[in-house]
Design a protein around this motif. Structure first.
Motif, PDB file in Angstrom:
ATOM      1  N   PHE A 252       0.817  -1.210   0.000  1.00 53.45           N
ATOM      2  CA  PHE A 252       0.000   0.000   0.000  1.00 53.45           C
ATOM      3  C   PHE A 252       0.856   1.267   0.000  1.00 53.45           C
ATOM      4  CE2 PHE A 252      -3.368  -2.873   1.598  1.00 53.45           C
ATOM      5  CZ  PHE A 252      -4.380  -2.510   0.720  1.00 53.45           C
ATOM      6  N   PRO A 255       3.029   4.412  -4.415  1.00 55.47           N
ATOM      7  CA  PRO A 255       2.123   5.528  -4.764  1.00 55.47           C
ATOM      8  C   PRO A 255       1.026   5.093  -5.732  1.00 55.47           C
ATOM      9  CG  PRO A 255       4.401   6.252  -4.814  1.00 55.47           C
ATOM     10  CD  PRO A 255       4.440   4.761  -4.636  1.00 55.47           C
ATOM     11  N   GLY A 256      -0.190   5.562  -5.481  1.00 53.19           N
ATOM     12  CA  GLY A 256      -1.316   5.176  -6.303  1.00 53.19           C
ATOM     13  C   GLY A 256      -1.162   5.550  -7.760  1.00 53.19           C
ATOM     14  N   ASP A 257      -0.451   6.671  -8.053  1.00 54.40           N
ATOM     15  CA  ASP A 257      -0.318   7.092  -9.443  1.00 54.40           C
ATOM     16  C   ASP A 257       0.571   6.165 -10.261  1.00 54.40           C
ATOM     17  OD1 ASP A 257       2.205   7.714  -8.501  1.00 54.40           O
ATOM     18  OD2 ASP A 257       1.928   9.885  -8.642  1.00 54.40           O
ATOM     19  N   GLY A 261      -4.209   5.064 -10.204  1.00 52.13           N
ATOM     20  CA  GLY A 261      -5.273   5.326  -9.242  1.00 52.13           C
ATOM     21  C   GLY A 261      -5.220   4.365  -8.063  1.00 52.13           C
ATOM     22  N   LYS A 262      -5.827   4.773  -6.948  1.00 51.84           N
ATOM     23  CA  LYS A 262      -5.803   3.958  -5.734  1.00 51.84           C
ATOM     24  C   LYS A 262      -6.610   2.670  -5.886  1.00 51.84           C
ATOM     25  CE  LYS A 262      -5.006   7.787  -2.529  1.00 51.84           C
ATOM     26  NZ  LYS A 262      -5.489   8.522  -1.336  1.00 51.84           N
ATOM     27  N   ARG A 265      -4.435   0.200  -7.428  1.00 52.77           N
ATOM     28  CA  ARG A 265      -3.453  -0.261  -6.438  1.00 52.77           C
ATOM     29  C   ARG A 265      -4.079  -1.283  -5.502  1.00 52.77           C
ATOM     30  NH1 ARG A 265      -1.009   4.010  -2.287  1.00 52.77           N
ATOM     31  NH2 ARG A 265      -3.183   3.950  -1.607  1.00 52.77           N
ATOM     32  N   ALA A 266      -5.306  -1.051  -5.077  1.00 51.70           N
ATOM     33  CA  ALA A 266      -5.999  -2.009  -4.213  1.00 51.70           C
ATOM     34  C   ALA A 266      -6.159  -3.349  -4.919  1.00 51.70           C
ATOM     35  CB  ALA A 266      -7.351  -1.461  -3.791  1.00 51.70           C
ATOM     36  N   GLU A 376       2.077   7.516   6.480  1.00 48.71           N
ATOM     37  CA  GLU A 376       2.905   6.401   6.020  1.00 48.71           C
ATOM     38  C   GLU A 376       3.870   5.950   7.105  1.00 48.71           C
ATOM     39  OE1 GLU A 376       3.263   7.165   1.211  1.00 48.71           O
ATOM     40  OE2 GLU A 376       4.383   8.465   2.584  1.00 48.71           O
TER      41      GLU A 376
END
Length: 467
Positions: A252, A255-257, A261-262, A265-266, A376
């Motif tokens: 996690f 970074p989502g980018d 997008g998040k 990532r999930a 974080e």
């Protein structure tokens, strides 16, 4: 002269990386050949398992057998080593008798010497075989050369160090802005000791360095889909090394980018988790019989692992109170063992508090152009604490006892080296929040001090075992 050169070349990452890897190799090989045969913790059992794997026997067995010549060689070196004359390995020990591969096989179960020998080999059958591949590679080469079991031991230790050097090189290349912290941890005496020892810890630490390198690299710069795919496949292998499930939530922090997008990532973390669960279940099915035999035999027949799990579930606060608080200076013992403790009797390397202070100072002082956020850092600290609690829980399940109204361990309990793979999560949580360039002198100074301290530790080990 070498230190002065490093200081003048502080801005050259390639020079620093080469020097750090060279220092790790020199110190690691020093420990590999200075430590007498089978005097790293549990090395008899781990060597036997690595030997099995060198012969292509990857699946753990409930009734492991070893050549009688190999067993006889292992029994020459007891665990309660006290450096008597003639106990050290000599040049002839590397060749006399050859490998002994063709001698009659001996059933390991029931052997009583050295201490923990038979139960230890049985326990090692359930480990993910990847943790023994470097040692097994060295043993296989030694067998081809018809070296004796002692010769195989030193070949396995040397191969371990070479693999560790490669992992450190990769970690420093992947995360160069964290090179002071990575180097300080990698050259810590206990880390270098484990880089040479034949054990499941060696590859677990190696994979942790690589895993954190992969992870931190994603924070430094954009990565390709191929990179993310390679990391996705790496994670289950990493996680299976001594049940390093704490590694999964670290994903996690990417970074989502990097995914677009998040949500993506999930999905990535979910895919990694499913792959890991599948790998765990598959390996569990392979070693089912060996695990059942280990559970039935145990390290000590008086230990009831199922009862320990029930006690932990019913009285977690009481169990952790007795294990962590009641013993007194448990935190100090664990911290000093974390820096360095040698052999079966945990011989102490001098000046350990100073090195621990250095490691913590480096974690606080090393600046990064893309620092971790407060959230974080809290997340990383939680991962480290959770992993440590999980370590205590697992060790209690297999080694715990209940006497006089208190929970404790039957043998050594949790050892400092167990925290090395996940300590980087806690150390990264200490990083400063302000962005900035690292001091050009921090990394070379850390390398110089760590190398000198490593040489001091080598001298201490030499005096303990040979003088």
């Amino acid at each position: 002269m070498g230190i002065a050169f490093l200081l003048t070349q502080a801005g050259n990452r390639e020079v620093f990386t080469a020097a750090a890897v060279l220092a790790a190799g020199v110190l690691g090989l020093g420990f590999a050949f200075l430590m007498p045969p089978f005097q790293f913790n549990d090395e008899h059992a781990h060597f036997a398992r690595a030997y099995q794997i060198s012969r292509g026997d990857f699946a753990g067995r409930p009734d492991p057998r070893l050549p009688s010549a190999l067993v006889a060689s292992l029994q020459r070196y007891p665990t309660d080593y006290v450096a008597p004359p003639g106990r050290h390995a000599h040049r002839a020990d590397l060749f006399d008798g050859g490998s002994g591969d063709d001698t009659p096989p001996v059933l390991v179960r029931g052997l009583s010497l050295p201490r923990f020998f038979s139960s230890g080999i049985l326990a090692c059958q359930v480990y993910w075989p990847v943790v023994y591949l470097p040692a097994a590679t060295g043993i296989r080469v030694a067998r081809r050369l018809n070296l004796s079991p002692v010769g195989m031991l030193y070949a396995a230790r040397a191969a371990n160090v070479l693999f560790f050097m490669a992992a450190l090189f990769a970690a420093l290349r992947l995360a160069p802005t964290y090179r002071a912290l990575i180097t300080c941890l990698a050259l810590m005496p206990m880390t270098v000791l484990q880089s040479a020892a034949i054990s499941a810890d060696q590859v677990t630490i190696l994979f942790a360095l690589l895993g954190f390198g992969f992870l931190l690299h994603t924070r430094e710069r954009p990565v390709s889909r191929g990179y993310l795919l390679a990391f996705l496949l790496f994670v289950p292998v990493w996680t299976l090394c001594k049940n390093s499930f704490w590694a999964l939530p670290l994903l996690f922090l990417i970074p989502g980018d990097r995914f677009g997008g998040k949500a993506k990532r999930a999905a990535y973390v979910a895919a990694a988790s499913l792959l890991t669960i599948a790998a765990v279940l598959a390996w569990g099915a392979v070693v089912h019989d060996a695990a059942a035999a280990m559970s039935a035999g145990g390290i000590n027949s008086a230990i009831d692992a199922a009862a320990n799990v029930r006690a932990l579930a019913a009285h977690p606060l009481k169990v952790f109170h007795d294990l962590l608080i009641a013993p007194g200076r448990e935190a100090l013992r664990l911290a000093l063992q974390f820096v360095g403790a040698v052999g079966w009797n945990f011989y102490r390397i001098p000046l350990r508090p100073l090195y621990l202070a250095l490691l913590l100072a480096v974690a606080v002082l090393e600046r990064n152009p893309k620092p971790l956020s407060l959230g974080e850092r809290v997340f990383l600290f939680s991962v480290a604490v959770g992993a440590l609690a999980g370590t205590y829980a697992v060790i209690f399940a297999v080694d715990g006892t209940f006497r006089n109204g208190h929970y404790s361990y039957w043998s050594a309990g949790v050892q400092g080296r167990y925290a090395i793979p996940y300590c980087l999560a806690g150390l990264l949580a200490m990083q400063p929040r302000r962005a900035g360039a690292a001091s050009p002198l921090l990394a070379p100074t850390v390398l110089s001090v760590s190398t000198v301290y490593g040489l001091l530790a080598l001298g201490s080990v030499a005096r303990h075992f040979y003088l």
